[in-house]
Design a protein around this motif. Structure first.
Motif, short mmCIF file in Angstrom:
data_model
loop_
_atom_site.label_atom_id
_atom_site.label_comp_id
_atom_site.label_asym_id
_atom_site.label_seq_id
_atom_site.Cartn_x
_atom_site.Cartn_y
_atom_site.Cartn_z
N MET A 1 -35.43 -33.96 139.44
CA MET A 1 -36.14 -32.88 138.65
C MET A 1 -37.59 -33.04 138.79
N PHE A 2 -38.34 -31.85 138.74
CA PHE A 2 -39.74 -32.05 138.89
C PHE A 2 -40.36 -31.75 137.61
N PHE A 25 -38.34 -29.03 151.30
CA PHE A 25 -37.74 -27.94 150.83
C PHE A 25 -38.91 -27.30 150.30
N ARG A 26 -39.11 -25.95 149.96
CA ARG A 26 -40.38 -25.42 149.38
C ARG A 26 -39.72 -25.31 148.00
N THR A 27 -38.38 -25.38 147.62
CA THR A 27 -38.01 -25.22 146.26
C THR A 27 -38.09 -26.39 145.56
N VAL A 28 -38.48 -26.27 144.52
CA VAL A 28 -38.70 -27.21 143.44
C VAL A 28 -37.54 -27.05 142.24
N ILE A 29 -37.01 -28.18 141.86
CA ILE A 29 -35.87 -28.21 140.67
C ILE A 29 -36.75 -28.58 139.48
N ARG A 53 -33.46 -21.65 134.28
CA ARG A 53 -34.38 -21.95 135.49
C ARG A 53 -33.95 -22.75 136.28
N GLY A 54 -33.10 -23.63 135.59
CA GLY A 54 -32.46 -24.82 136.67
C GLY A 54 -31.69 -24.18 137.59
#
Length: 82
Positions: A1-2, A25-29, A53-54
């Motif tokens: 997780m970011f 990947f561009r998506t950040v968790i 959000r997660g």
């Protein structure tokens, strides 16, 4: 997780993008309390709190993965390409 508040997260993400380029990947968790809680209740985040959000980030990651793979394979007949 970011965790956006943590500079080491930004540094690691930048280094990964520099080294792996477009394979990252561009998506950040994002770090999210609901994501941390869901295993304690024995539930995946998409059942525990689908609007969090997660959960939404994981759905976006899944969309990105499908897009990279060229859509969902198979002709609707139950077969798939491996």
């Amino acid at each position: 997780m970011f965790d956006t508040r943590n500079s080491i997260c930004h540094q690691v993400a930048d280094q990964a993008r520099q080294y792996f380029g477009e394979r990252v990947f561009r998506t950040v968790i994002p770090r999210n309390v609901r994501l941390s809680e869901s295993p304690s209740f024995g539930m995946p985040i998409l059942l525990y709190d689908p609007g969090s959000r997660g959960a939404q980030s994981y759905l976006e990651l899944a969309r990105e993965l499908v897009d990279r793979q060229g859509g969902i394979s198979g002709g609707g007949d139950g077969s798939s390409q491996a």
